[in-house]
Each structure stands twice: as structure tokens, then as C-alpha cells.
Scaffold this active site. Structure first.
Site, short mmCIF file in Angstrom:
data_model
loop_
_atom_site.label_atom_id
_atom_site.label_comp_id
_atom_site.label_asym_id
_atom_site.label_seq_id
_atom_site.Cartn_x
_atom_site.Cartn_y
_atom_site.Cartn_z
CB SER A 101 -0.87 0.02 1.27
OG SER A 101 -1.47 1.28 1.43
CE1 TYR B 274 -3.79 -2.17 5.11
CE2 TYR B 274 -2.91 -0.07 4.34
CZ TYR B 274 -3.55 -1.26 4.08
OH TYR B 274 -3.97 -1.55 2.81
P1 NDP Z 1 -11.36 -6.30 1.02
O1 NDP Z 1 -11.68 -5.91 2.42
O2 NDP Z 1 -12.30 -5.93 -0.07
O3 NDP Z 1 -11.08 -7.87 0.95
C1 NDP Z 1 -10.22 -8.46 1.87
C2 NDP Z 1 -9.96 -9.89 1.45
O4 NDP Z 1 -9.00 -10.47 2.34
C3 NDP Z 1 -11.20 -10.76 1.51
O5 NDP Z 1 -11.18 -11.63 0.40
C4 NDP Z 1 -11.03 -11.53 2.81
O6 NDP Z 1 -11.66 -12.82 2.82
C5 NDP Z 1 -9.52 -11.71 2.81
N1 NDP Z 1 -8.98 -12.01 4.15
C6 NDP Z 1 -9.02 -11.23 5.26
N2 NDP Z 1 -8.44 -11.86 6.28
C7 NDP Z 1 -8.02 -13.06 5.82
C8 NDP Z 1 -7.34 -14.17 6.40
N3 NDP Z 1 -6.98 -14.16 7.69
N4 NDP Z 1 -7.08 -15.25 5.63
C9 NDP Z 1 -7.44 -15.28 4.33
N5 NDP Z 1 -8.08 -14.26 3.72
C10 NDP Z 1 -8.36 -13.16 4.46
O7 NDP Z 1 -9.92 -5.68 0.76
P2 NDP Z 1 -9.29 -5.01 -0.55
O8 NDP Z 1 -9.64 -5.78 -1.74
O9 NDP Z 1 -9.54 -3.56 -0.51
O10 NDP Z 1 -7.73 -5.18 -0.21
C11 NDP Z 1 -6.96 -6.23 -0.75
C12 NDP Z 1 -5.49 -5.94 -0.45
O11 NDP Z 1 -5.13 -4.69 -1.03
C13 NDP Z 1 -5.19 -5.82 1.05
O12 NDP Z 1 -3.92 -6.38 1.32
C14 NDP Z 1 -5.14 -4.32 1.27
O13 NDP Z 1 -4.34 -3.99 2.36
C15 NDP Z 1 -4.55 -3.85 -0.05
N6 NDP Z 1 -4.83 -2.46 -0.37
C16 NDP Z 1 -6.12 -2.02 -0.54
C17 NDP Z 1 -6.35 -0.69 -0.85
C18 NDP Z 1 -7.72 -0.14 -1.07
O14 NDP Z 1 -7.82 1.10 -1.22
N7 NDP Z 1 -8.77 -0.94 -1.12
C19 NDP Z 1 -5.22 0.26 -0.96
C20 NDP Z 1 -3.94 -0.32 -0.77
C21 NDP Z 1 -3.75 -1.62 -0.48
P3 NDP Z 1 -13.24 -12.98 3.27
O15 NDP Z 1 -14.04 -12.46 2.11
O16 NDP Z 1 -13.40 -14.44 3.49
O17 NDP Z 1 -13.41 -12.15 4.51
#
Ligand code: NDP
Length: 241
Positions: A140, A153
Site C-alpha cells: 500500500s 497497517y
Molecule cells: P477487502 O476488504 O475488499 O477484501 C479483503 C480480502 O482479504 C477478503 O477476500 C477476505 O476474505 C480476505 N482475508 C481477510 N483476512 C483473511 C485471512 N486471515 N485469511 C485469508 N483471507 C483473508 O480488501 P481489498 O480488496 O480492498 O484489499 C486487498 C489488499 O489490497 C489488502 O492487502 C489491502 O491492504 C490492499 N490495499 C487495498 C487498498 C484499497 O484502497 N482498497 C489500498 C492499498 C492496499 P473474506 O471475504 O473471506 O473475509
């Protein structure tokens, strides 16, 4: 058959990455933690595009769970090889450091940083022996420049950036590349509670990004065409630095 494992493939950026990787010919393993319905939806979207995939539930924070699930997968899929790993699972749980609870600190680091270690260590050896691998870590802008209210984070993502650079050097001569992708604000469940109207003032592109825009970059990094790019942190932020 070349396979790609995407952690957190059930929602947001991970879902878009699964679809984009399937379009490039990867058989996609869609990991999720608890949202079975959304994981099934990702698989449906992958197959609707003519791709193939499967869902695989495990919690990236739990080393025993990661090891046993992936060992079982490898044993029953002897003809398939996981050639690409996208460490995408992550959460944010913001608070000023002064008010941050120990669990807020630990949970955020556990999912991003320890999750990276668990999956990557498990899948590295087959990539090295196969002399091809693509490891892509979703970090990020917060881990690159630090954002107030996100010491947990920022620390987790900066930790993965360090690990990306170190591991890239360890494995480059074996045909395995390791890169990090650093998105800015992307429209997903994670950013739903943020005020886009206020935040876009600082974004030169004047908008949040879409998961598909991040996925296109990841798909390139997962392809054979990116073979000379390793140890990099590539930002995708609409100009926000
Ligand atoms: P979402 O909240 O939309 O989705 C999160 C995902 O992570 C879900 O599929 C969830 O699964 C999964 N997850 C959470 N905890 C676990 C775990 N313990 N084991 C396995 N899977 C897990 O997040 P985003 O799509 O927004 O983010 C994806 C990545 O991008 C993250 O690493 C985030 O930090 C990074 N990011 C996002 C940004 C943004 O603006 N959105 C900006 C910069 C980085 P489930 O559906 O089963 O809960």
C-alpha cells in the site's frame, strides 16, 4: 497446468486479480477466510470468462492451517503446479497509535506480514525446483510513505516491502521474481467508510482506482513477459505519492 493462488480472492482487489489471472491462462485458486458466497461468486466470474479455478478456504494467519491445506492440495493435484502466488489478503483497523489496542496492532500485522511468510515459505520450494515463479505482494501507499492513523497497517506493509526486496535477491537466479504492488485508494469494501469526495482532493487523477486497474498490473507481473522485473515496489495511485 500452471496455477495461481490468490489469498483473499473472495472480494475487492483479490476478486479482480483472480479474474484477470484466469484470463491470462492461469488456473486460479481462490482463497478466502470466511466469505464462502463471495468466493463462489469469484469462481463463477472466472468460469464465465472461460477460465478455470477452484476455491480453497484457509486463514493466512494460521501456519498449521496454511501448511495442511496446501500440502493436501499439492498431494491431490500432482499434475498441477502453483507457479504464481499473490499475497493479497489484508485488513485495516485504524487508530492513532496512542489509542491503538494491542489486538489492533497484532491482527493487522498477523494477516499481512505473517500471512505473507506462511504462504510464501510453503510455496517457494516448488517454484525454485520448477525454475519459474511469480510472487506478487499487495502492499500500500501507506507502507511506502506512512499514513497517520495507520501505524499498524503502514508497519505491516513496509515490512512486506522489505521482505519483497530481500527475497527477490535470494531467488532471482532461479527464475522466481518477487515484486510488490502498492495501490493508493481503490474502491472496495475496505475503503467503503472513507469519504471519497474529501480524499480525491489529494489525488492528481481526482478519483479512486478500480480493482480491475490493480489486477491488470498484477496480471502483467504474473506473466512470463515480466521476467526481468524483480525486487520492485510498483505504485498504482493515480499520482498520489
Ligand atoms: P477487502 O476488504 O475488499 O477484501 C479483503 C480480502 O482479504 C477478503 O477476500 C477476505 O476474505 C480476505 N482475508 C481477510 N483476512 C483473511 C485471512 N486471515 N485469511 C485469508 N483471507 C483473508 O480488501 P481489498 O480488496 O480492498 O484489499 C486487498 C489488499 O489490497 C489488502 O492487502 C489491502 O491492504 C490492499 N490495499 C487495498 C487498498 C484499497 O484502497 N482498497 C489500498 C492499498 C492496499 P473474506 O471475504 O473471506 O473475509
Amino acid at each position: 497446468m500452471k496455477c495461481a493462488l490468490v489469498t483473499g480472492g473472495s472480494r475487492g482487489i483479490g476478486k479482480a486479480i483472480c479474474i484477470a489471472l484466469a484470463e491470462t491462462g492461469y488456473h486460479v485458486i481462490i482463497n478466502y477466510k470466511s466469505n464462502e458466497v463471495e468466493a463462489a461468486d469469484t469462481l463463477a466470474k472466472v468460469t464465465a470468462k472461460g477460465g478455470t479455478g477452484e476455491v480453497l478456504q484457509f486463514d493466512v494467519t494460521n501456519k498449521a492451517d496454511v501448511d495442511s491445506t496446501l500440502d493436501a492440495w499439492m498431494q491431490s493435484n500432482g499434475n498441477k503446479r502453483i507457479a504464481a502466488l499473490v499475497n493479497n489478503a489484508g485488513i485495516r483497523d485504524d487508530a492513532l497509535l496512542m489509542w491503538m489496542s494491542e489486538s489492533q496492532w497484532k491482527n493487522v500485522l498477523d494477516i499481512s506480514l505473517n500471512g505473507f511468510f506462511h504462504t510464501t515459505q510453503k510455496l517457494l520450494m516448488p517454484m525454485l525446483t520448477g525454475k519459474f515463479g511469480r510472487i506478487i505482494n499487495i502492499v500500500s501507499v501507506s507502507g511506502v510513505r506512512g499514513l497517520p492513523g495507520q501505524t499498524n497497517y503502514s508497519a505491516a506493509k513496509a515490512g512486506i516491502i522489505g521482505a519483497t526486496k530481500a527475497l527477490a535477491r535470494e531467488v532471482a537466479r532461479k527464475g522466481v521474481t518477487v515484486n510488490a504492488v502498492a495501490p493508493g485508494f481503490i474502491r472496495t469494501d475496505m475503503t467503503r467508510d472513507l469519504s471519497e469526495k474529501d480524499l480525491v482532493k489529494d489525488i492528481p487523477a481526482q478519483r479512486f482506482g478500480e480493482p480491475e486497474e490493480v489486477a491488470a498490473l498484477v496480471a502483467f507481473l504474473a506473466s512470463e513477459k515480466s521476467s526481468y522485473i524483480t525486487g520492485e515496489v510498483i505504485s498504482i495511485t493515480g499520482g498520489l505519492h
